[in-house]
Design a protein around this motif. Structure first.
Motif, PDB file in Angstrom:
ATOM      1  N   LEU A  99       0.937  -1.120  -0.056  1.00  0.00           N
ATOM      2  CA  LEU A  99      -0.062   0.017   0.113  1.00  0.00           C
ATOM      3  C   LEU A  99       0.943   1.138  -0.018  1.00  0.00           C
ATOM      4  N   ASP A 100       0.813   1.954  -1.029  1.00  0.00           N
ATOM      5  CA  ASP A 100       1.636   3.062  -1.251  1.00  0.00           C
ATOM      6  C   ASP A 100       3.155   2.537  -1.284  1.00  0.00           C
ATOM      7  N   LYS A 101       3.851   2.999  -0.389  1.00  0.00           N
ATOM      8  CA  LYS A 101       5.435   2.539  -0.249  1.00  0.00           C
ATOM      9  C   LYS A 101       5.478   1.656   1.194  1.00  0.00           C
ATOM     10  N   ASP A 102       4.456   1.310   1.488  1.00  0.00           N
ATOM     11  CA  ASP A 102       4.716   0.341   2.925  1.00  0.00           C
ATOM     12  C   ASP A 102       4.117  -1.075   2.354  1.00  0.00           C
ATOM     13  N   SER A 103       4.666  -2.123   3.197  1.00  0.00           N
ATOM     14  CA  SER A 103       4.187  -3.466   2.640  1.00  0.00           C
ATOM     15  C   SER A 103       4.237  -4.340   4.088  1.00  0.00           C
ATOM     16  N   ILE A 104       3.376  -5.255   3.965  1.00  0.00           N
ATOM     17  CA  ILE A 104       3.281  -6.383   5.197  1.00  0.00           C
ATOM     18  C   ILE A 104       3.456  -7.710   4.441  1.00  0.00           C
ATOM     19  N   ARG A 105       4.101  -8.701   5.071  1.00  0.00           N
ATOM     20  CA  ARG A 105       4.154  -9.911   4.438  1.00  0.00           C
ATOM     21  C   ARG A 105       2.883 -10.621   4.458  1.00  0.00           C
ATOM     22  N   MET A 106       2.470 -11.368   3.523  1.00  0.00           N
ATOM     23  CA  MET A 106       0.891 -11.947   3.334  1.00  0.00           C
ATOM     24  C   MET A 106       1.351 -12.973   4.475  1.00  0.00           C
ATOM     25  N   ALA A 107       2.360 -13.686   4.796  1.00  0.00           N
ATOM     26  CA  ALA A 107       2.420 -14.866   6.031  1.00  0.00           C
ATOM     27  C   ALA A 107       2.339 -14.217   7.144  1.00  0.00           C
ATOM     28  N   LYS A 108       2.708 -13.103   7.555  1.00  0.00           N
ATOM     29  CA  LYS A 108       2.544 -12.208   8.763  1.00  0.00           C
ATOM     30  C   LYS A 108       0.922 -11.974   8.852  1.00  0.00           C
ATOM     31  N   ILE A 109       0.326 -11.524   7.662  1.00  0.00           N
ATOM     32  CA  ILE A 109      -1.167 -11.198   7.976  1.00  0.00           C
ATOM     33  C   ILE A 109      -1.592 -12.660   8.213  1.00  0.00           C
ATOM     34  N   ARG A 110      -1.600 -13.532   7.702  1.00  0.00           N
ATOM     35  CA  ARG A 110      -2.260 -15.042   7.928  1.00  0.00           C
ATOM     36  C   ARG A 110      -1.820 -15.192   9.449  1.00  0.00           C
ATOM     37  N   GLU A 111      -0.917 -15.143  10.062  1.00  0.00           N
ATOM     38  CA  GLU A 111      -0.399 -15.479  11.433  1.00  0.00           C
ATOM     39  C   GLU A 111      -1.082 -14.704  12.217  1.00  0.00           C
TER      40      GLU A 111
ATOM     41  N   SER B 132      -4.760 -19.873   5.473  1.00  0.00           N
ATOM     42  CA  SER B 132      -3.622 -19.755   4.646  1.00  0.00           C
ATOM     43  C   SER B 132      -3.425 -18.433   4.244  1.00  0.00           C
ATOM     44  N   ALA B 133      -2.451 -18.215   3.443  1.00  0.00           N
ATOM     45  CA  ALA B 133      -2.096 -16.671   3.142  1.00  0.00           C
ATOM     46  C   ALA B 133      -2.166 -16.333   1.726  1.00  0.00           C
ATOM     47  N   PHE B 134      -3.115 -17.145   1.116  1.00  0.00           N
ATOM     48  CA  PHE B 134      -3.881 -16.913  -0.254  1.00  0.00           C
ATOM     49  C   PHE B 134      -5.346 -16.639   0.042  1.00  0.00           C
ATOM     50  N   PHE B 135      -5.541 -15.423  -0.268  1.00  0.00           N
ATOM     51  CA  PHE B 135      -7.097 -14.927  -0.005  1.00  0.00           C
ATOM     52  C   PHE B 135      -7.265 -13.717  -0.504  1.00  0.00           C
TER      53      PHE B 135
ATOM     54  N   HIS C 167       0.857 -23.641   5.187  1.00  0.00           N
ATOM     55  CA  HIS C 167       1.902 -22.542   4.832  1.00  0.00           C
ATOM     56  C   HIS C 167       2.034 -22.544   3.306  1.00  0.00           C
ATOM     57  N   GLY C 168       1.812 -23.421   2.453  1.00  0.00           N
ATOM     58  CA  GLY C 168       1.767 -23.649   1.117  1.00  0.00           C
ATOM     59  C   GLY C 168       2.864 -23.995   0.404  1.00  0.00           C
TER      60      GLY C 168
END
Ligand code: ZN
Length: 390
Positions: free
Chosen positions: A301-313, A319-322, A340-341
């Motif tokens: 988002l913009d210049k920032d990011s969060i790992r999908m695996a972190k969001i899942r946890e 899963s992190a695939f959504f 974890h895929g």
């Protein structure tokens, strides 16, 4: 001719299996002070501090109690005194015993092959010394149930064997190689499930996956990929050639292929803000939803990011695939796959086996550029010390 070769292979592996014993520490989440051993079938030799003192026949019972840092050994009629170590050695491949900790009271479990008992000041260490293929059959069943095709079980056996051998020195200072908890691989003793699982282990006896440097691979697997596996470096820090993303049609239309969840839009916005996405609140709300046609490593988002695996946890998603969709005050989360895929999708592999693929096809599909080989052909430097003696 094929049948003769198969039988020959089984015979050879049983001969070899005598030497391939693995030591598994039992009831490792508890400090056991006393236990009862029942001989369920076959017969056993009782060895106390290195001397053979008796036999345990079918129906026989042995009592083991910690007293002053030693194990007190009794059967129904004899007192064998106090010992530092006790071995209950199987006299045939049919020998099976049931072990029941009584201090504390724990559920009893049934095991093949030998029991080793070592006294400590505060507890008794109970070790099942068991043929590695029998051990793996129990692990495979615990990890994947008992209703799949044999080719699937062969693939799963090779992964569980690779994992076990790679970890074999983990508990070396505690008097055994692997523990029976999820820390190593969950092992709850003998099962009377599908006999094809043990056959699959025997028919792939010794086989592991190694990388092109002859190192045992990280034998990752998960329940369902949702249609695409995840590259290892998207979740873990290191990247490895053999754990890349694979488009996986075999995992679609399986029981774990889809999931749904609902979260509050307010909580989602707060979460993004707390995780460094400072533009939330300034930018249009319709763009703060996750969208993944294919698996992504980051939500950006913009210049920032969060790992999908972190969001899942953080959100406890399967899963992190959504993908996410607005729904009034809420956000609908529509997910694909489970786990974890990374590596082999178990449900995808089961589908491949039902479609007639072999275990070699299955493993080559999910793992890139790996060698399938007998671990005894690996250089010693690639194996933990305990595995070199096999
Ligand atoms: Zn462990």
């Amino acid at each position: 001719m094929k049948r003769i070769i198969t039988l020959l292979l089984i015979a050879v592996s049983w001969t070899g299996a005598v030497a391939q014993l693995v030591k598994v520490g039992l009831y490792q989440e508890q400090l056991v002070n006393a236990a009862v051993v029942y001989c369920s079938s076959g017969s056993y030799q009782l060895v106390v501090d290195g001397s053979v003192v008796s036999r345990l026949e079918e129906g026989g019972i042995l009592y083991l109690t910690l007293e002053d840092g030693k194990v007190k050994v009794l059967d129904a009629e004899h007192d064998f005194g106090h010992a530092e170590s006790v071995e209950i050695k199987a006299l045939s491949i049919e020998s099976v015993y049931r072990l029941r900790p009584i201090k504390p009271e724990l559920v009893s479990r049934t095991y093949d092959d030998n029991l080793l008992v070592i006294a400590d000041d505060r507890f008794i260490t109970l070790v099942n010394e068991v043929d590695i293929d029998k051990y793996l059959a129990c692990v495979v069943e615990a990890e994947s149930g008992s209703n799949a095709e044999k080719e699937f079980y062969k693939a799963q056996s090779i992964l569980c064997r690779t994992y076990a051998l790679k970890q074999l020195d983990r508990h070396i200072n505690e008097g055994f190689s692997l523990c029976d908890g999820p820390h190593c691989q969950a092992y709850k003793g003998r099962s009377n499930g599908n006999p094809e699982i043990l056959e699959a282990n025997i028919e792939t006896s010794g086989m592991v996956l190694a990388d092109f440097n002859f190192k045992l691979i990280t034998a990752a697997y998960h329940s369902n990929s949702g249609g695409q596996t995840q590259r290892a470096s998207d979740v873990w820090l290191s990247d490895v050639d053999y754990l890349q993303s694979v488009v996986d049609p075999y995992s679609l239309h399986q029981s774990q292929a889809k999931w749904r969840d609902t979260i509050s839009f307010k909580a989602w916005k707060e979460y993004l803000f707390k995780n460094g996405m400072k533009s939330v609140g300034r930018i249009p709300e319709e763009i703060i939803y996750v969208e993944q046609m294919r698996r992504k490593k980051y939500f950006v988002l913009d210049k920032d990011s969060i790992r999908m695996a972190k969001i899942r946890e953080d959100w406890g998603f399967r899963s992190a695939f959504f993908d996410m969709f607005p729904d009034g005050e809420n956000v609908l989360v529509w997910g694909k796959g489970s786990g974890h895929g990374i590596g082999m999708s178990q449900q995808g592999a089961m589908k491949m086996a039902r479609d007639g693929f072999t275990y070699q096809d299955i493993l080559q599909f999910y793992f890139h550029e790996v060698r399938m080989m007998d671990f005894r052909d690996l250089p010693d430097s690639s194996l933990p010390e305990s595995a070199r003696d096999f």
